[in-house]
Scaffold this active site. Structure first.
Site, PDB file in Angstrom:
ATOM      1  N   HIS A 263     -21.213 -18.526   3.294  1.00  0.00           N
ATOM      2  CA  HIS A 263     -20.872 -17.760   4.500  1.00  0.00           C
ATOM      3  C   HIS A 263     -19.517 -17.104   4.301  1.00  0.00           C
ATOM      4  CE1 HIS A 263     -20.181 -16.682   8.674  1.00  0.00           C
ATOM      5  NE2 HIS A 263     -21.490 -16.801   8.804  1.00  0.00           N
ATOM      6  N   ASP A 314     -29.122 -20.576   8.636  1.00  0.00           N
ATOM      7  CA  ASP A 314     -30.527 -20.338   8.308  1.00  0.00           C
ATOM      8  C   ASP A 314     -31.178 -21.486   7.553  1.00  0.00           C
ATOM      9  OD1 ASP A 314     -30.572 -17.793   9.448  1.00  0.00           O
ATOM     10  OD2 ASP A 314     -29.647 -16.928   7.674  1.00  0.00           O
TER      11      ASP A 314
HETATM   12  N1  ACO Z   1     -25.838 -19.136  -3.779  1.00  0.00           N
HETATM   13  C1  ACO Z   1     -25.138 -19.247  -4.920  1.00  0.00           C
HETATM   14  N2  ACO Z   1     -23.847 -18.881  -5.039  1.00  0.00           N
HETATM   15  C2  ACO Z   1     -23.269 -18.359  -3.937  1.00  0.00           C
HETATM   16  C3  ACO Z   1     -23.937 -18.222  -2.720  1.00  0.00           C
HETATM   17  C4  ACO Z   1     -25.268 -18.633  -2.656  1.00  0.00           C
HETATM   18  N3  ACO Z   1     -25.971 -18.513  -1.536  1.00  0.00           N
HETATM   19  N4  ACO Z   1     -23.101 -17.694  -1.799  1.00  0.00           N
HETATM   20  C5  ACO Z   1     -21.951 -17.497  -2.411  1.00  0.00           C
HETATM   21  N5  ACO Z   1     -22.027 -17.910  -3.713  1.00  0.00           N
HETATM   22  C6  ACO Z   1     -20.979 -17.889  -4.716  1.00  0.00           C
HETATM   23  C7  ACO Z   1     -20.745 -16.486  -5.261  1.00  0.00           C
HETATM   24  O1  ACO Z   1     -21.589 -16.221  -6.366  1.00  0.00           O
HETATM   25  C8  ACO Z   1     -19.293 -16.556  -5.644  1.00  0.00           C
HETATM   26  O2  ACO Z   1     -19.190 -17.306  -6.812  1.00  0.00           O
HETATM   27  P1  ACO Z   1     -18.114 -16.944  -7.941  1.00  0.00           P
HETATM   28  O3  ACO Z   1     -16.784 -17.076  -7.267  1.00  0.00           O
HETATM   29  O4  ACO Z   1     -18.365 -17.932  -9.026  1.00  0.00           O
HETATM   30  O5  ACO Z   1     -18.419 -15.528  -8.328  1.00  0.00           O
HETATM   31  C9  ACO Z   1     -18.686 -17.417  -4.521  1.00  0.00           C
HETATM   32  O6  ACO Z   1     -19.752 -18.233  -4.052  1.00  0.00           O
HETATM   33  C10 ACO Z   1     -18.129 -16.596  -3.365  1.00  0.00           C
HETATM   34  O7  ACO Z   1     -19.178 -15.835  -2.839  1.00  0.00           O
HETATM   35  P2  ACO Z   1     -19.059 -14.352  -2.278  1.00  0.00           P
HETATM   36  O8  ACO Z   1     -20.193 -13.535  -2.825  1.00  0.00           O
HETATM   37  O9  ACO Z   1     -17.677 -13.822  -2.456  1.00  0.00           O
HETATM   38  O10 ACO Z   1     -19.283 -14.598  -0.758  1.00  0.00           O
HETATM   39  P3  ACO Z   1     -19.466 -13.472   0.326  1.00  0.00           P
HETATM   40  O11 ACO Z   1     -18.567 -13.814   1.436  1.00  0.00           O
HETATM   41  O12 ACO Z   1     -19.318 -12.106  -0.225  1.00  0.00           O
HETATM   42  O13 ACO Z   1     -21.000 -13.612   0.716  1.00  0.00           O
HETATM   43  C11 ACO Z   1     -22.944 -14.341   1.746  1.00  0.00           C
HETATM   44  C12 ACO Z   1     -21.417 -14.361   1.803  1.00  0.00           C
HETATM   45  C13 ACO Z   1     -23.442 -12.892   1.669  1.00  0.00           C
HETATM   46  C14 ACO Z   1     -23.476 -14.982   2.997  1.00  0.00           C
HETATM   47  C15 ACO Z   1     -23.393 -15.104   0.482  1.00  0.00           C
HETATM   48  O14 ACO Z   1     -22.944 -16.439   0.572  1.00  0.00           O
HETATM   49  C16 ACO Z   1     -24.901 -15.065   0.280  1.00  0.00           C
HETATM   50  O15 ACO Z   1     -25.401 -14.103  -0.309  1.00  0.00           O
HETATM   51  N6  ACO Z   1     -25.634 -16.093   0.751  1.00  0.00           N
HETATM   52  C17 ACO Z   1     -27.080 -16.114   0.636  1.00  0.00           C
HETATM   53  C18 ACO Z   1     -27.691 -15.299   1.764  1.00  0.00           C
HETATM   54  C19 ACO Z   1     -27.539 -15.985   3.100  1.00  0.00           C
HETATM   55  O16 ACO Z   1     -27.820 -17.154   3.253  1.00  0.00           O
HETATM   56  N7  ACO Z   1     -27.121 -15.203   4.094  1.00  0.00           N
HETATM   57  C20 ACO Z   1     -27.053 -15.693   5.500  1.00  0.00           C
HETATM   58  C21 ACO Z   1     -25.639 -15.731   5.964  1.00  0.00           C
HETATM   59  S1  ACO Z   1     -25.549 -16.354   7.609  1.00  0.00           S
HETATM   60  C22 ACO Z   1     -26.294 -15.161   8.565  1.00  0.00           C
HETATM   61  O17 ACO Z   1     -26.074 -14.009   8.405  1.00  0.00           O
HETATM   62  C23 ACO Z   1     -27.278 -15.532   9.565  1.00  0.00           C
END
Ligand code: ACO
Length: 374
Positions: A263, A314
């Site tokens: 998140h 979710d």
């Molecule tokens: N699975 C694996 N790795 C992840 C995930 C994930 N779901 N989420 C974040 N990470 C990792 C990233 O790869 C990154 O790793 P790194 O530092 O080694 O490169 C680190 O965690 C930071 O992640 P960011 O991409 O910078 O996080 P950001 O804030 O941009 O993205 C997001 C947040 C889009 C929600 C992301 O966590 C994601 O894609 N999650 C999966 C989709 C999801 O569940 N979305 C629902 C969100 S809640 C809602 O809207 C209802």
């Protein structure tokens, strides 16, 4: 931290775009506060009707106000025949969220006063969408499995009628409480991508339907509300708790983002996920079926130990909805039918003290080129 001139914040991370009295997220506690009430206090104490009233009007309804509000929502549940005809005519292969987006857009075309944006007209249209979106979602669910859409049952509450229109059955108390709580939990979440989209459109003084269509377009994405479908599909793919370790390791090795994890604001835990995890376990125990919960718990443990990434709202909402009979393809639509309440509050707030939303870009393209005429 103040933003420096010309500093780019990718994904607008940490940018404070508005003052708002609707909700507040603190990612460090972590907490979600809606109109002053903590989400842990709200869930189980407020129905979806009360939550919607709180969001629209800023305070909890008195008993008379709730009776009137409830009656008004009931009176607005029916959708025009032409929208039902559209739902019947659309290819069965269409994405349910695209169908919902088009149906809401159609409501805007049918409403001869869709462009009226005075406070009262806006409020009526928003209440109408809160009441009608479940009818649309339920109708398309039934049409997709070859059933005739059911008429709204005015003797039932918002959630009870919604459940009835989807399944054809009146929910027992436990199922109803769980479903109502899911709608309440999803109703509002500050300036997330879809809410921002609604506010951007409202900020141009466009109409309510266009604003809500923008919200639906944003929430359907797999990085936002669409992650609920992804979460359920992932649990199915994992198949058993024993497979969770390898599945998570492989996914992380391939740099895949696992739906339902991570998140932007909650880095230490999503308070909504904590509530939903408890509720899913409770349902699993009461039905003597912990299959999905066991897989989810094991995958959560693996994510925590391998990458320290938290489950978001979710993650446990998906198995919960599955327990109470909602198919995967309907889940993002259910999320949307809850979030319309929060979007409505933000649309009203944006319209009430509007300033066109117009950020800047830092130019990194070419310069000094000249056109040479042949
Ligand atoms: N699975 C694996 N790795 C992840 C995930 C994930 N779901 N989420 C974040 N990470 C990792 C990233 O790869 C990154 O790793 P790194 O530092 O080694 O490169 C680190 O965690 C930071 O992640 P960011 O991409 O910078 O996080 P950001 O804030 O941009 O993205 C997001 C947040 C889009 C929600 C992301 O966590 C994601 O894609 N999650 C999966 C989709 C999801 O569940 N979305 C629902 C969100 S809640 C809602 O809207 C209802």
């Amino acid at each position: 931290m103040a933003q420096k001139d010309n500093e780019v914040r990718e994904g607008l991370e940490g940018v404070v775009a508005f003052e708002s009295t609707i909700s507040h997220i603190d990612g460090t506690v972590p907490e979600l506060v809606v109109r002053g009430y903590d989400i842990n206090d709200i869930v189980g104490n407020l129905t979806f009707e009360q939550m919607s009233y709180l969001l629209l009007f800023g305070e909890l309804p008195s008993s008379n106000q709730l009776t009137d509000f409830d009656a008004e929502l009931k009176s607005l549940r029916q959708v025009p025949k032409s929208v039902l005809a559209f739902l019947s005519s659309v290819p069965k292969s269409s994405e349910p969220m695209s169908v919902l987006r088009t149906a809401v857009s159609m409501l805007g075309c049918i409403d001869s006063e869709s462009g009226l944006n005075d406070q009262n007209s806006v409020l009526i249209k928003l209440k109408s969408l809160i009441a009608k979106i479940p009818t649309i979602v339920a109708a398309q669910a039934r049409i997709n499995v070859g059933e005739t859409p059911l008429q709204p049952d005015l003797s039932l509450s918002h959630s009870s009628n919604y459940y009835y229109m989807v399944t054809g059955e009146v929910a027992d108390e436990k199922t109803l409480n769980a479903f109502d709580a899911v709608l309440v939990i999803y109703a509002e979440h500050e300036i997330n991508a879809s809410t921002f989209a609604c506010r951007v459109v409202m900020g141009t003084e466009s109409d309510i339907y266009s604003s809500v269509v923008a919200g639906i377009s944003a929430i359907k994405g797999p990085l936002h509300g669409g992650a609920i479908d992804g979460s359920m599909n992932m649990l199915k793919e994992i198949g058993s708790a024993e497979n969770a370790e390898n599945y998570v390791k492989d996914a992380l090795a391939q740099k895949r983002k696992l739906p339902g994890f991570g998140h932007r604001v909650y880095r230490a835990g999503d308070p909504r996920a904590h509530v939903l995890k408890r509720m899913t376990l409770d349902l699993a125990n009461s039905r003597n079926d912990s299959h999905w919960f066991d897989i989810a718990l094991e995958a959560e443990k693996q994510m925590a130990s391998l990458k320290s990434i938290i489950p978001n709202v979710d993650y446990y909402a998906a198995p919960l909805l599955s327990h109470i009979g909602f198919p995967v393809i309907l889940m993002t639509n259910v999320v949307t039918s809850a979030r319309i309440a929060g979007w409505s509050a933000h649309i009203l707030e944006q319209y009430g003290k509007n300033r066109l939303i117009r950020p800047r870009a830092k130019y990194t393209g070419k310069s000094g080129l000249k056109i040479h005429k042949p």
